[in-house]
Design a protein around this motif. Structure first.
Motif, PDB file in Angstrom:
ATOM      1  N   THR A 131       0.291  -1.201   0.232  1.00  0.00           N
ATOM      2  CA  THR A 131       0.065  -0.279  -0.333  1.00  0.00           C
ATOM      3  C   THR A 131       0.445   1.444  -0.394  1.00  0.00           C
ATOM      4  O   THR A 131       1.942   1.297   0.762  1.00  0.00           O
ATOM      5  CB  THR A 131      -1.341  -0.089   1.121  1.00  0.00           C
ATOM      6  OG1 THR A 131      -1.437  -1.373   1.262  1.00  0.00           O
ATOM      7  CG2 THR A 131      -2.069   1.362   1.414  1.00  0.00           C
TER       8      THR A 131
ATOM      9  N   PRO B 122      -5.403   6.007  -0.895  1.00  0.00           N
ATOM     10  CA  PRO B 122      -4.425   4.299  -0.255  1.00  0.00           C
ATOM     11  C   PRO B 122      -4.991   3.361  -1.507  1.00  0.00           C
ATOM     12  O   PRO B 122      -5.839   3.534  -1.566  1.00  0.00           O
ATOM     13  CB  PRO B 122      -4.614   3.375   1.029  1.00  0.00           C
ATOM     14  CG  PRO B 122      -5.451   4.820   2.030  1.00  0.00           C
ATOM     15  CD  PRO B 122      -6.311   5.955   1.238  1.00  0.00           C
TER      16      PRO B 122
ATOM     17  N   SER C 117      -1.917   3.655   5.040  1.00  0.00           N
ATOM     18  CA  SER C 117      -3.398   3.773   5.265  1.00  0.00           C
ATOM     19  C   SER C 117      -3.662   4.330   6.922  1.00  0.00           C
ATOM     20  O   SER C 117      -4.849   5.396   6.453  1.00  0.00           O
ATOM     21  CB  SER C 117      -3.463   1.919   4.951  1.00  0.00           C
ATOM     22  OG  SER C 117      -3.508   0.991   4.447  1.00  0.00           O
TER      23      SER C 117
END
Length: 165
Positions: free
Chosen positions: A51, A58, A111
């Motif tokens: 990510t 994200p 994230s």
């Protein structure tokens, strides 16, 4: 295969690179720019280890073609710190013991950073939802969730935090 020039802003630096049409963003970040924080694990977009943020959101860099990122702003885990000074979120992960083997940590941090940019004081349920696409095989997620919640509200008393607050 013919290479195509793309322009990216990576961790606040404007970069140009020639890529093949089938190069993933993860490959380009790791191989062309030596940004190895994002990891390839599943290669299918389910684990979250790769990510990164693209224009503040994200995304799974193992599934994103580099060509799709042309003109975009990219943030990797390397872009969270300010030089040698870790971000509050990174410090919180350390202080809460939220880093285990570390393989999933870059994706979790990216994230969580995206969440905190939009919701600086998330509750546990919101944090768990934001991190749902990031798999950790070492923990039960409690310390990770606590670290994100505390980073969003550092003045709150935190009995598990190693900062002494």
């Amino acid at each position: 295969m013919e290479k195509i020039k793309i322009t990216l802003t990576i961790n606040d630096k404007l970069r140009e690179v020639n890529v093949a049409p089938n190069d993933t963003l993860l490959e380009v970040l790791r191989e062309k720019f030596d940004l190895t924080g994002s990891k390839e694990s599943c290669g299918e977009g389910v684990c979250g280890s790769c990510t990164i943020q693209m224009d503040g959101k994200p995304v799974r860099s193992c599934l994103t073609l580099a060509l799709e990122a042309d003109g975009c702003t990219i943030k990797t885990v390397e872009g969270l710190a300010n030089g040698d000074q870790l971000s509050d979120l990174q410090e919180s992960f350390i202080n809460h013991g939220a880093v285990q083997c570390g393989f999933c940590t870059p994706g979790m941090l990216i994230s969580a950073d995206a969440l905190l940019q939009n919701n600086p004081k998330p509750d546990e349920k919101t944090v768990r939802k934001a991190l749902a696409g990031n798999i950790c095989r070492c923990t039960g997620y409690a310390k990770i969730v606590d670290a994100v919640c505390h980073a969003g509200s550092p003045d709150n008393q935190c009995p598990d935090c190693k900062t002494g607050q």
